[in-house]
Design a protein around this motif. Structure first.
Motif, PDB file in Angstrom:
ATOM      1  N   THR A  86       0.860  -1.183   0.000  1.00 33.89           N
ATOM      2  CA  THR A  86       0.000   0.000   0.000  1.00 33.89           C
ATOM      3  C   THR A  86       0.896   1.232   0.000  1.00 33.89           C
ATOM      4  O   THR A  86       1.792   1.360   0.834  1.00 33.89           O
ATOM      5  CB  THR A  86      -0.919   0.016   1.234  1.00 33.89           C
ATOM      6  OG1 THR A  86      -1.756  -1.138   1.190  1.00 33.89           O
ATOM      7  CG2 THR A  86      -1.781   1.274   1.249  1.00 33.89           C
ATOM      8  N   THR A  88       0.858   5.329   0.198  1.00 32.32           N
ATOM      9  CA  THR A  88       0.078   6.514   0.557  1.00 32.32           C
ATOM     10  C   THR A  88       0.485   7.664  -0.353  1.00 32.32           C
ATOM     11  O   THR A  88       1.670   7.953  -0.508  1.00 32.32           O
ATOM     12  CB  THR A  88       0.317   6.891   2.025  1.00 32.32           C
ATOM     13  OG1 THR A  88      -0.012   5.767   2.845  1.00 32.32           O
ATOM     14  CG2 THR A  88      -0.528   8.081   2.428  1.00 32.32           C
ATOM     15  N   GLN A 109      -1.366  -0.795  -4.030  1.00 31.26           N
ATOM     16  CA  GLN A 109      -2.608  -0.161  -3.588  1.00 31.26           C
ATOM     17  C   GLN A 109      -2.296   1.311  -3.292  1.00 31.26           C
ATOM     18  O   GLN A 109      -1.640   1.624  -2.303  1.00 31.26           O
ATOM     19  CB  GLN A 109      -3.141  -0.848  -2.321  1.00 31.26           C
ATOM     20  CG  GLN A 109      -3.462  -2.304  -2.491  1.00 31.26           C
ATOM     21  CD  GLN A 109      -4.793  -2.528  -3.187  1.00 31.26           C
ATOM     22  OE1 GLN A 109      -5.492  -1.586  -3.594  1.00 31.26           O
ATOM     23  NE2 GLN A 109      -5.165  -3.781  -3.343  1.00 31.26           N
ATOM     24  N   PHE A 110      -2.736   2.206  -4.161  1.00 31.14           N
ATOM     25  CA  PHE A 110      -2.497   3.635  -3.992  1.00 31.14           C
ATOM     26  C   PHE A 110      -3.640   4.256  -3.199  1.00 31.14           C
ATOM     27  O   PHE A 110      -4.774   4.308  -3.670  1.00 31.14           O
ATOM     28  CB  PHE A 110      -2.353   4.326  -5.349  1.00 31.14           C
ATOM     29  CG  PHE A 110      -1.034   4.069  -6.001  1.00 31.14           C
ATOM     30  CD1 PHE A 110       0.055   4.888  -5.764  1.00 31.14           C
ATOM     31  CD2 PHE A 110      -0.881   2.983  -6.852  1.00 31.14           C
ATOM     32  CE1 PHE A 110       1.280   4.638  -6.356  1.00 31.14           C
ATOM     33  CE2 PHE A 110       0.343   2.731  -7.457  1.00 31.14           C
ATOM     34  CZ  PHE A 110       1.428   3.562  -7.204  1.00 31.14           C
ATOM     35  N   ASP A 111      -3.319   4.712  -1.972  1.00 36.27           N
ATOM     36  CA  ASP A 111      -4.287   5.365  -1.096  1.00 36.27           C
ATOM     37  C   ASP A 111      -4.083   6.872  -1.224  1.00 36.27           C
ATOM     38  O   ASP A 111      -3.211   7.452  -0.579  1.00 36.27           O
ATOM     39  CB  ASP A 111      -4.076   4.899   0.348  1.00 36.27           C
ATOM     40  CG  ASP A 111      -5.057   5.523   1.323  1.00 36.27           C
ATOM     41  OD1 ASP A 111      -6.081   6.088   0.875  1.00 36.27           O
ATOM     42  OD2 ASP A 111      -4.783   5.462   2.531  1.00 36.27           O
ATOM     43  N   ARG A 112      -4.896   7.527  -2.058  1.00 40.21           N
ATOM     44  CA  ARG A 112      -4.724   8.958  -2.343  1.00 40.21           C
ATOM     45  C   ARG A 112      -5.439   9.798  -1.299  1.00 40.21           C
ATOM     46  O   ARG A 112      -6.650   9.736  -1.157  1.00 40.21           O
ATOM     47  CB  ARG A 112      -5.244   9.295  -3.731  1.00 40.21           C
ATOM     48  CG  ARG A 112      -5.088  10.761  -4.065  1.00 40.21           C
ATOM     49  CD  ARG A 112      -5.485  11.079  -5.484  1.00 40.21           C
ATOM     50  NE  ARG A 112      -5.543  12.509  -5.663  1.00 40.21           N
ATOM     51  CZ  ARG A 112      -6.494  13.130  -6.327  1.00 40.21           C
ATOM     52  NH1 ARG A 112      -7.449  12.452  -6.932  1.00 40.21           N
ATOM     53  NH2 ARG A 112      -6.482  14.436  -6.437  1.00 40.21           N
ATOM     54  N   ARG A 113      -4.654  10.635  -0.599  1.00 35.54           N
ATOM     55  CA  ARG A 113      -5.194  11.550   0.411  1.00 35.54           C
ATOM     56  C   ARG A 113      -5.000  13.007   0.024  1.00 35.54           C
ATOM     57  O   ARG A 113      -5.575  13.889   0.640  1.00 35.54           O
ATOM     58  CB  ARG A 113      -4.519  11.296   1.750  1.00 35.54           C
ATOM     59  CG  ARG A 113      -4.792   9.901   2.274  1.00 35.54           C
ATOM     60  CD  ARG A 113      -4.126   9.674   3.581  1.00 35.54           C
ATOM     61  NE  ARG A 113      -4.275   8.287   4.001  1.00 35.54           N
ATOM     62  CZ  ARG A 113      -3.587   7.739   4.968  1.00 35.54           C
ATOM     63  NH1 ARG A 113      -2.687   8.447   5.618  1.00 35.54           N
ATOM     64  NH2 ARG A 113      -3.775   6.482   5.276  1.00 35.54           N
ATOM     65  N   LEU A 133      -6.239   8.051  -9.922  1.00 34.92           N
ATOM     66  CA  LEU A 133      -6.355   7.767  -8.499  1.00 34.92           C
ATOM     67  C   LEU A 133      -7.495   8.600  -7.925  1.00 34.92           C
ATOM     68  O   LEU A 133      -7.480   9.828  -8.011  1.00 34.92           O
ATOM     69  CB  LEU A 133      -5.047   8.081  -7.774  1.00 34.92           C
ATOM     70  CG  LEU A 133      -3.802   7.377  -8.288  1.00 34.92           C
ATOM     71  CD1 LEU A 133      -2.570   7.836  -7.517  1.00 34.92           C
ATOM     72  CD2 LEU A 133      -3.962   5.868  -8.196  1.00 34.92           C
ATOM     73  N   GLN A 137      -9.697   7.258  -1.630  1.00 33.26           N
ATOM     74  CA  GLN A 137      -9.974   5.854  -1.912  1.00 33.26           C
ATOM     75  C   GLN A 137      -8.673   5.154  -2.253  1.00 33.26           C
ATOM     76  O   GLN A 137      -7.688   5.787  -2.616  1.00 33.26           O
ATOM     77  CB  GLN A 137     -10.954   5.700  -3.084  1.00 33.26           C
ATOM     78  CG  GLN A 137     -12.365   6.128  -2.766  1.00 33.26           C
ATOM     79  CD  GLN A 137     -13.308   5.826  -3.913  1.00 33.26           C
ATOM     80  OE1 GLN A 137     -12.981   5.095  -4.833  1.00 33.26           O
ATOM     81  NE2 GLN A 137     -14.491   6.403  -3.861  1.00 33.26           N
ATOM     82  N   THR A 138      -8.690   3.820  -2.167  1.00 33.66           N
ATOM     83  CA  THR A 138      -7.532   3.026  -2.538  1.00 33.66           C
ATOM     84  C   THR A 138      -7.762   2.459  -3.928  1.00 33.66           C
ATOM     85  O   THR A 138      -8.789   1.830  -4.186  1.00 33.66           O
ATOM     86  CB  THR A 138      -7.312   1.888  -1.517  1.00 33.66           C
ATOM     87  OG1 THR A 138      -7.128   2.486  -0.234  1.00 33.66           O
ATOM     88  CG2 THR A 138      -6.095   1.072  -1.860  1.00 33.66           C
ATOM     89  N   THR A 139      -6.802   2.706  -4.805  1.00 31.84           N
ATOM     90  CA  THR A 139      -6.889   2.268  -6.201  1.00 31.84           C
ATOM     91  C   THR A 139      -5.762   1.273  -6.474  1.00 31.84           C
ATOM     92  O   THR A 139      -4.594   1.600  -6.292  1.00 31.84           O
ATOM     93  CB  THR A 139      -6.754   3.466  -7.155  1.00 31.84           C
ATOM     94  OG1 THR A 139      -7.718   4.459  -6.796  1.00 31.84           O
ATOM     95  CG2 THR A 139      -6.953   3.046  -8.599  1.00 31.84           C
TER      96      THR A 139
END
Length: 168
Positions: A86, A88, A109-113, A133, A137-139
């Motif tokens: 994952t 971030t 798993q790209f978690d875009r914040r 992304l 959400q996680t893409t």
């Protein structure tokens, strides 16, 4: 007669300019001799030292940041035969270096914040992958590396970078 008048006018203009310029030069020398020009302002030695230490610490911080700081890396964990990590996405990619094994499927798993438009896409040119992304959400991004080496990925504008280290 006109020729003599023109010469007389030129001579009178030249004399007038000469007289005016010599008068202004005398005024300037009188003015400069009465004033001392720029006056130094004495500062306390503690202030001078504080400014020097502050400047040196900023230079050291910049050198460390750009030359000595290492990217955060992570080894991919294998789950159901897929190497998974994952990442971030928040002002960059954390971890920015991912180590995977050659020939096994990879799922990042790209978690875009970060809401900036620059980070709304991730590009893997060596694997021919471009993925949007979604914010908060996680893409997943999936590919299977076939060759050993370092493979770069970046945001859509090329401002933020990361890398995939593929090992045997």
């Amino acid at each position: 007669m006109k020729k003599h008048q023109a010469i007389a006018i030129l001579i009178s203009i030249g004399l007038s300019v000469g007289i005016v310029s010599s008068m202004s030069a005398q005024d300037m020398t009188k003015h400069n001799s009465s004033s001392k020009g720029f006056q130094p302002i004495e500062q306390p030695i503690a202030l001078k030292i504080a400014i020097a230490v502050g400047g040196l610490s900023l230079m050291v911080t910049q050198l460390w940041w750009f030359l000595l700081s290492k990217p955060k890396s992570q080894q991919a964990e294998i789950s159901d035969g897929i190497q998974e990590v994952t990442i971030t996405v928040d002002g960059g990619y954390v971890p920015s270096l991912v180590t995977v094994k050659r020939g096994q499927p990879v799922r990042l798993q790209f978690d875009r914040r970060d809401p900036s438009s620059c980070l709304e896409k991730v590009l893997f040119p060596d694997f021919h992958v471009a993925q949007d992304l979604v914010l908060n959400q996680t893409t997943p991004v999936e590919f299977t590396p076939q060759t050993v080496g370092m493979f770069q990925f970046s945001c859509g504008m090329g401002m933020f970078h990361g890398a995939i280290a593929v090992e045997n």
